[in-house]
Design a protein around this motif. Structure first.
Motif, short mmCIF file in Angstrom:
data_model
loop_
_atom_site.label_atom_id
_atom_site.label_comp_id
_atom_site.label_asym_id
_atom_site.label_seq_id
_atom_site.Cartn_x
_atom_site.Cartn_y
_atom_site.Cartn_z
N LEU A 25 0.78 -1.24 0.00
CA LEU A 25 0.00 0.00 0.00
C LEU A 25 0.82 1.29 0.00
O LEU A 25 0.50 2.22 -0.75
CB LEU A 25 -0.97 0.00 1.19
CG LEU A 25 -2.19 -0.91 1.06
CD1 LEU A 25 -3.03 -0.85 2.33
CD2 LEU A 25 -3.04 -0.49 -0.15
N PRO A 26 1.86 1.42 0.83
CA PRO A 26 2.61 2.69 0.85
C PRO A 26 3.18 3.10 -0.50
O PRO A 26 3.31 4.29 -0.78
CB PRO A 26 3.73 2.43 1.87
CG PRO A 26 3.20 1.37 2.76
CD PRO A 26 2.37 0.49 1.86
N HIS A 27 3.50 2.13 -1.35
CA HIS A 27 4.07 2.44 -2.66
C HIS A 27 3.12 3.29 -3.50
O HIS A 27 3.57 4.13 -4.30
CB HIS A 27 4.40 1.14 -3.42
CG HIS A 27 4.77 1.36 -4.85
ND1 HIS A 27 6.02 1.78 -5.25
CD2 HIS A 27 4.05 1.23 -6.00
CE1 HIS A 27 6.06 1.90 -6.56
NE2 HIS A 27 4.87 1.56 -7.04
N PHE A 28 1.83 3.12 -3.33
CA PHE A 28 0.84 3.79 -4.16
C PHE A 28 0.43 5.15 -3.60
O PHE A 28 -0.43 5.83 -4.19
CB PHE A 28 -0.39 2.90 -4.33
CG PHE A 28 -0.08 1.60 -5.02
CD1 PHE A 28 0.09 1.55 -6.39
CD2 PHE A 28 0.09 0.44 -4.28
CE1 PHE A 28 0.40 0.36 -7.02
CE2 PHE A 28 0.40 -0.76 -4.91
CZ PHE A 28 0.56 -0.80 -6.28
N LEU A 29 1.02 5.56 -2.49
CA LEU A 29 0.77 6.88 -1.93
C LEU A 29 1.88 7.83 -2.38
O LEU A 29 3.05 7.48 -2.34
CB LEU A 29 0.72 6.83 -0.41
CG LEU A 29 -0.40 5.99 0.21
CD1 LEU A 29 -0.27 5.97 1.72
CD2 LEU A 29 -1.77 6.53 -0.18
N SER A 30 1.53 9.03 -2.80
CA SER A 30 2.54 10.00 -3.24
C SER A 30 3.28 10.56 -2.04
O SER A 30 2.78 10.54 -0.90
CB SER A 30 1.88 11.13 -4.03
OG SER A 30 1.17 11.99 -3.15
N TRP A 31 4.47 11.11 -2.31
CA TRP A 31 5.25 11.71 -1.23
C TRP A 31 4.62 13.00 -0.72
O TRP A 31 4.95 13.46 0.37
CB TRP A 31 6.69 11.96 -1.70
CG TRP A 31 7.55 10.76 -1.54
CD1 TRP A 31 8.12 10.00 -2.51
CD2 TRP A 31 7.93 10.15 -0.31
NE1 TRP A 31 8.83 8.96 -1.98
CE2 TRP A 31 8.73 9.02 -0.62
CE3 TRP A 31 7.68 10.42 1.04
CZ2 TRP A 31 9.28 8.19 0.35
CZ3 TRP A 31 8.22 9.59 2.01
CH2 TRP A 31 9.01 8.49 1.67
#
Length: 296
Positions: free
Chosen positions: A112-118
């Motif tokens: 999941l964290p990979h698909f959240l933008s910085w």
């Protein structure tokens, strides 16, 4: 011509992407000439004074630019190393889970964290890692802190590297899980018959089977050794950590866009691009030599 008659639909399908690439990637490359000019926006490329290699000479004479190059290498190399080691080990551990539902649940959580933008994660981390944030409150229970994670030079580097690993290791694990799926089950069956424990099966079958893909991923990642993560740094850093947190991309942004030194900023970008191209060529050569991997 016979081949073209058979494959022309594929060429047509590729045409929009090629047009997009030419417009947004190749045509803007004409702006590289600014690296050799004292570029003034009101004079344009044709009217700005040519200074030859002065911008590149200035790049290595400025103390802050040398520090920026070192910061980029330090952060990027550590990210590269740990973004190989952590997914590699996690894939092996995940492969040992025998309950499919549990395995898939863990996979989903770490992806999941990979698909959240910085932009989103940056805001979350700024709140969590503030001196009065949740992390420092928990540390305070054990008599530690508070730590200024995003305002102290040394802690900032640590925070950047750890948060990047946390965001990307789950997605990077996919490559190693795919390699694990390709291992012949009969090898494990033969090892079990011979009395090998799960640990020995892992050490003598699983790990050696993953080494080739690890080498391929590692060598191909060399081309990105100067990409320390603009999105992440830009959303987390501040003037307090410029000394050890500023990287080439953010330095170019501040010098070229904010300070108006467009010729100097272009020179830095060109320097980075040339080094990256050389590293990519070397990495492809190493991948072919060590693992037999090639694209062309």
């Amino acid at each position: 011509m016979k081949t073209l008659k058979k494959t022309w639909p594929f060429h047509v399908m590729l045409l929009p992407a090629m047009i997009f690439l030419i417009i947004f990637s190749y045509i803007p490359m004409g702006g590289i000439v600014m690296a050799f000019q004292d570029y003034k926006p009101w004079l344009g490329i044709s009217g700005s004074e040519w200074v030859g290699l002065d911008n590149f000479r200035y790049l290595f004479e400025r103390e802050d630019s040398v520090q920026v190059i070192w910061n980029t290498l330090f952060i990027a190399v550590l990210k590269l190393v740990f973004n190989l080691i952590v997914p590699f080990l996690f894939a092996i551990l995940l492969n040992e889970i025998r309950k499919t539902a549990l395995q898939r649940g863990i996979q989903t959580l770490v992806y999941l964290p990979h698909f959240l933008s910085w932009v989103i994660l940056g805001g979350i981390l700024i709140d969590l890692l503030a001196t009065g944030g949740l992390v420092n409150r928990v540390l305070g229970v054990f008599g530690l802190g508070p730590y200024f994670f995003l305002g102290d030079n040394d802690w900032f580097r640590f925070t950047v590297i750890v948060s990047d690993i946390w965001k990307e290791f789950g997605y990077s694990t996919i490559i190693f899980l795919a390699a694990l799926a390709g291992i012949d089950p009969s090898q494990y069956e033969a090892a079990e018959i011979d009395g090998a424990t799960r640990l020995k099966q892992t050490l003598h079958i699983t790990v050696p089977s993953l080494i080739p893909i690890l080498m391929v991923v590692g060598t191909l990642a060399l081309g990105n050794v100067l990409n320390a993560g603009f999105d992440q740094i830009f959303n987390l850093y501040n003037p307090l950590v410029y000394e050890k947190g500023d990287i080439i991309d953010t330095f170019v942004y501040r010098t070229a866009i904010l300070n108006g030194e467009m010729g100097f900023g272009t020179a830095i970008g060109l320097f980075k691009s040339v080094i990256s191209m050389v590293l990519i060529l070397i990495s492809y050569r190493l991948a072919y030599k060590w693992a037999g991997y090639r694209i062309f």
